[in-house]
Scaffold this motif. Structure first.
Motif, PDB file in Angstrom:
ATOM      1  N   PHE A 125       1.458  -3.220 -12.526  1.00 50.73           N
ATOM      2  CA  PHE A 125       1.740  -4.636 -12.327  1.00 50.73           C
ATOM      3  C   PHE A 125       0.956  -5.219 -11.157  1.00 50.73           C
ATOM      4  O   PHE A 125       0.776  -6.431 -11.084  1.00 50.73           O
ATOM      5  CB  PHE A 125       3.236  -4.858 -12.099  1.00 50.73           C
ATOM      6  CG  PHE A 125       4.061  -4.855 -13.345  1.00 50.73           C
ATOM      7  CD1 PHE A 125       3.681  -5.588 -14.468  1.00 50.73           C
ATOM      8  CD2 PHE A 125       5.236  -4.120 -13.407  1.00 50.73           C
ATOM      9  CE1 PHE A 125       4.452  -5.589 -15.621  1.00 50.73           C
ATOM     10  CE2 PHE A 125       6.019  -4.120 -14.556  1.00 50.73           C
ATOM     11  CZ  PHE A 125       5.625  -4.858 -15.670  1.00 50.73           C
ATOM     12  N   MET A 126       0.507  -4.391 -10.239  1.00 49.38           N
ATOM     13  CA  MET A 126      -0.252  -4.906  -9.100  1.00 49.38           C
ATOM     14  C   MET A 126      -1.552  -5.579  -9.553  1.00 49.38           C
ATOM     15  O   MET A 126      -2.076  -6.457  -8.869  1.00 49.38           O
ATOM     16  CB  MET A 126      -0.574  -3.771  -8.122  1.00 49.38           C
ATOM     17  CG  MET A 126       0.634  -3.047  -7.546  1.00 49.38           C
ATOM     18  SD  MET A 126       1.512  -4.025  -6.315  1.00 49.38           S
ATOM     19  CE  MET A 126       2.682  -2.812  -5.689  1.00 49.38           C
ATOM     20  N   ASN A 127      -2.066  -5.162 -10.696  1.00 55.75           N
ATOM     21  CA  ASN A 127      -3.304  -5.741 -11.235  1.00 55.75           C
ATOM     22  C   ASN A 127      -3.047  -6.811 -12.294  1.00 55.75           C
ATOM     23  O   ASN A 127      -3.961  -7.195 -13.023  1.00 55.75           O
ATOM     24  CB  ASN A 127      -4.184  -4.647 -11.860  1.00 55.75           C
ATOM     25  CG  ASN A 127      -4.976  -3.882 -10.819  1.00 55.75           C
ATOM     26  OD1 ASN A 127      -5.176  -4.362  -9.711  1.00 55.75           O
ATOM     27  ND2 ASN A 127      -5.425  -2.692 -11.177  1.00 55.75           N
ATOM     28  N   PHE A 128      -1.834  -7.294 -12.379  1.00 53.48           N
ATOM     29  CA  PHE A 128      -1.441  -8.239 -13.427  1.00 53.48           C
ATOM     30  C   PHE A 128      -1.351  -9.642 -12.832  1.00 53.48           C
ATOM     31  O   PHE A 128      -0.532  -9.894 -11.954  1.00 53.48           O
ATOM     32  CB  PHE A 128      -0.097  -7.800 -14.008  1.00 53.48           C
ATOM     33  CG  PHE A 128       0.425  -8.652 -15.134  1.00 53.48           C
ATOM     34  CD1 PHE A 128      -0.366  -8.988 -16.222  1.00 53.48           C
ATOM     35  CD2 PHE A 128       1.740  -9.105 -15.118  1.00 53.48           C
ATOM     36  CE1 PHE A 128       0.122  -9.759 -17.260  1.00 53.48           C
ATOM     37  CE2 PHE A 128       2.249  -9.863 -16.146  1.00 53.48           C
ATOM     38  CZ  PHE A 128       1.440 -10.204 -17.227  1.00 53.48           C
ATOM     39  N   TYR A 129      -2.200 -10.551 -13.328  1.00 55.34           N
ATOM     40  CA  TYR A 129      -2.270 -11.920 -12.822  1.00 55.34           C
ATOM     41  C   TYR A 129      -2.129 -12.906 -13.995  1.00 55.34           C
ATOM     42  O   TYR A 129      -3.098 -13.526 -14.415  1.00 55.34           O
ATOM     43  CB  TYR A 129      -3.591 -12.163 -12.094  1.00 55.34           C
ATOM     44  CG  TYR A 129      -3.757 -11.383 -10.821  1.00 55.34           C
ATOM     45  CD1 TYR A 129      -3.454 -11.958  -9.586  1.00 55.34           C
ATOM     46  CD2 TYR A 129      -4.201 -10.059 -10.833  1.00 55.34           C
ATOM     47  CE1 TYR A 129      -3.607 -11.248  -8.403  1.00 55.34           C
ATOM     48  CE2 TYR A 129      -4.347  -9.332  -9.662  1.00 55.34           C
ATOM     49  CZ  TYR A 129      -4.057  -9.938  -8.445  1.00 55.34           C
ATOM     50  OH  TYR A 129      -4.192  -9.227  -7.276  1.00 55.34           O
ATOM     51  N   LYS A 162       0.823  -1.206   0.000  1.00 53.50           N
ATOM     52  CA  LYS A 162       0.000   0.000   0.000  1.00 53.50           C
ATOM     53  C   LYS A 162       0.858   1.259   0.000  1.00 53.50           C
ATOM     54  O   LYS A 162       0.484   2.273  -0.608  1.00 53.50           O
ATOM     55  CB  LYS A 162      -0.944  -0.016   1.192  1.00 53.50           C
ATOM     56  CG  LYS A 162      -2.068  -1.028   1.068  1.00 53.50           C
ATOM     57  CD  LYS A 162      -3.021  -0.958   2.259  1.00 53.50           C
ATOM     58  CE  LYS A 162      -4.192  -1.918   2.068  1.00 53.50           C
ATOM     59  NZ  LYS A 162      -5.124  -1.852   3.225  1.00 53.50           N
ATOM     60  N   ALA A 163       2.003   1.208   0.662  1.00 57.95           N
ATOM     61  CA  ALA A 163       2.891   2.369   0.668  1.00 57.95           C
ATOM     62  C   ALA A 163       3.440   2.641  -0.727  1.00 57.95           C
ATOM     63  O   ALA A 163       3.559   3.806  -1.144  1.00 57.95           O
ATOM     64  CB  ALA A 163       4.037   2.135   1.655  1.00 57.95           C
ATOM     65  N   VAL A 164       3.789   1.581  -1.462  1.00 55.65           N
ATOM     66  CA  VAL A 164       4.260   1.735  -2.837  1.00 55.65           C
ATOM     67  C   VAL A 164       3.162   2.341  -3.712  1.00 55.65           C
ATOM     68  O   VAL A 164       3.399   3.257  -4.512  1.00 55.65           O
ATOM     69  CB  VAL A 164       4.722   0.375  -3.400  1.00 55.65           C
ATOM     70  CG1 VAL A 164       5.015   0.485  -4.889  1.00 55.65           C
ATOM     71  CG2 VAL A 164       5.943  -0.126  -2.659  1.00 55.65           C
ATOM     72  N   ILE A 165       1.940   1.837  -3.552  1.00 58.41           N
ATOM     73  CA  ILE A 165       0.810   2.334  -4.336  1.00 58.41           C
ATOM     74  C   ILE A 165       0.543   3.808  -4.028  1.00 58.41           C
ATOM     75  O   ILE A 165       0.300   4.621  -4.937  1.00 58.41           O
ATOM     76  CB  ILE A 165      -0.438   1.478  -4.064  1.00 58.41           C
ATOM     77  CG1 ILE A 165      -0.226   0.056  -4.612  1.00 58.41           C
ATOM     78  CG2 ILE A 165      -1.681   2.109  -4.676  1.00 58.41           C
ATOM     79  CD1 ILE A 165      -1.292  -0.933  -4.203  1.00 58.41           C
ATOM     80  N   ALA A 166       0.608   4.175  -2.749  1.00 64.98           N
ATOM     81  CA  ALA A 166       0.377   5.570  -2.361  1.00 64.98           C
ATOM     82  C   ALA A 166       1.436   6.490  -2.942  1.00 64.98           C
ATOM     83  O   ALA A 166       1.130   7.606  -3.399  1.00 64.98           O
ATOM     84  CB  ALA A 166       0.345   5.681  -0.834  1.00 64.98           C
TER      85      ALA A 166
END
Length: 387
Positions: free
Chosen positions: A307-311, A235-239
């Protein structure tokens, strides 16, 4: 049939602890480690792995003598090509054609993708050249936003467009008189391994799929190596990326993240050293014309969270009955991704171990890369149907 094989043809039924790999990962904790085109952590938890032969090459050798990233062949004709993807963006590639095809008529072809953050001149051209020597028409490509392919801002992350580039390459190859459009395969090195899987799930024209030293770029960014990144860290990376969007939207300077370090110190982690020895030395260093070497391998900070949404491994079983081959080194810090994909894939599938090889070793170490395995895999599964 499910297979796990090794380059020396020894069965891998007996597994043993690997103290060397255990100590290699031990000191990193959840600290950030630069690994090619992303930031990830390495945990102290090590997995058991297949035994390596006593004579296996040492991993991490600086400037290994068998590294030949810029290999060229007198038996192959090379030319630069450009073609459009489905969204009207130019994709740049190098087309390799054997001067003496193995048979008359259109040939089987293979699309080759480079490591994440790299360009086609790094690893992909080598694989394309070596496979062209075996009679295949091959095409190495620059992913959108990288190298000579179109896309702004430079170094942006877009997993969907990366996967689309492989389908666009199949579009292009299908128009070439020297290519049999019913006999096209794909090969992805490092991050491109996850992109070719993503592409193959929705493009049945890709008849055989192989990966080498694969990174699941989604899992690596969400969870880091060995799942060592916490949700709070994620979450810190995303923020941070979201704040950077605000900066760039109002005209602020683009920021870049992760990638390969530009300097090695006594405190540098072995993974940092592994990538540095390829990307920052004459062994594999390459900067596309008009671009800055300071940005090589570094994606933009604001886009890397895509990439967080890449599956890519979701629904991987739907690729069957098209065959899949996963190649990884027994000493590779990335081996968990090939193992995970192999476990989830449906038959026919094979996990091929290269004894003694680390992750970057399989980018360019020509005496370690299992050329015979790749040639046999594509040769069998892209063979011309019997009359």
């Amino acid at each position: 049939m499910t297979k796990q094989t090794s380059s020396n043809s020894h069965p891998l039924d007996d597994q043993q602890d690997a103290p060397q790999r255990r100590s290699f990962l031990a000191g990193a904790g959840v600290g950030l480690v630069a690994i090619g085109g992303l930031v990830a952590g390495a945990s102290s938890a090590a997995q058991d792995q297949p035994a390596s032969p006593a004579a296996a090459p040492r991993r991490g050798d600086r400037q290994p003598g068998d590294a030949d990233n810029f290999y060229q062949s007198a038996a192959v004709t090379t030319r630069k090509v450009r073609f459009r993807n489905q969204y009207g963006m130019d994709v740049a590639g190098n087309l390799f054609t054997p001067k003496r095809p193995g048979s008359a008529g259109p040939q089987a072809a293979i699309v080759v993708g480079h490591p994440m953050g790299a360009v086609k001149e790094q690893s992909a051209n080598l694989y394309a050249t070596k496979l062209a020597e075996q009679g295949f028409v091959t095409l190495s490509i620059d992913l959108p936003f990288w190298g000579e392919s179109e896309g702004r801002p430079r170094n942006a992350v877009s997993p969907d467009l990366y996967a689309e580039a492989f389908s666009a390459a199949v579009d292009y190859l299908g128009t070439q008189p020297a290519v049999d459009r019913e006999r096209i395969g794909v090969l992805g090195v490092c991050g491109s391994g996850s992109f070719v899987i993503s592409a193959a799930k929705i493009d049945p024209r890709m008849k055989a799929i192989a990966t080498v030293s694969m990174y699941d770029m989604g899992a690596a960014n969400r969870q880091a190596l060995n799942q060592s990144q916490t949700v709070a860290q994620r979450k810190a990376v995303i923020a941070q990326a979201a704040r950077q969007r605000d900066v760039e939207f109002t005209g602020g300077e683009t920021q870049y993240t992760s990638g390969t370090v530009h300097q090695i110190t006594p405190a540098s982690h072995p993974i940092e050293r592994e990538f540095f020895d390829f990307y920052r030395t004459p062994r594999g260093e390459y900067t596309p014309p008009g671009q800055s070497p300071l940005l090589t391998t570094h994606p933009t900070l604001s886009s890397n969270v895509k990439f967080m949404n890449f599956y890519p491994f979701n629904d991987i079983e739907t690729i069957a009955p098209r065959p899949m081959l996963f190649i990884t080194g027994t000493e590779a810090h990335s081996r968990e991704f090939s193992e995970a994909a192999f476990q989830r894939a449906a038959e026919p599938k094979e996990l091929h171990w290269v004894p003694g090889a680390g992750h970057v070793d399989l980018y360019d170490r020509v005496n370690l890369i299992p050329w015979a395995k790749l040639t046999a895999f594509f040769g069998h599964h892209l063979a011309r149907p019997a009359a």
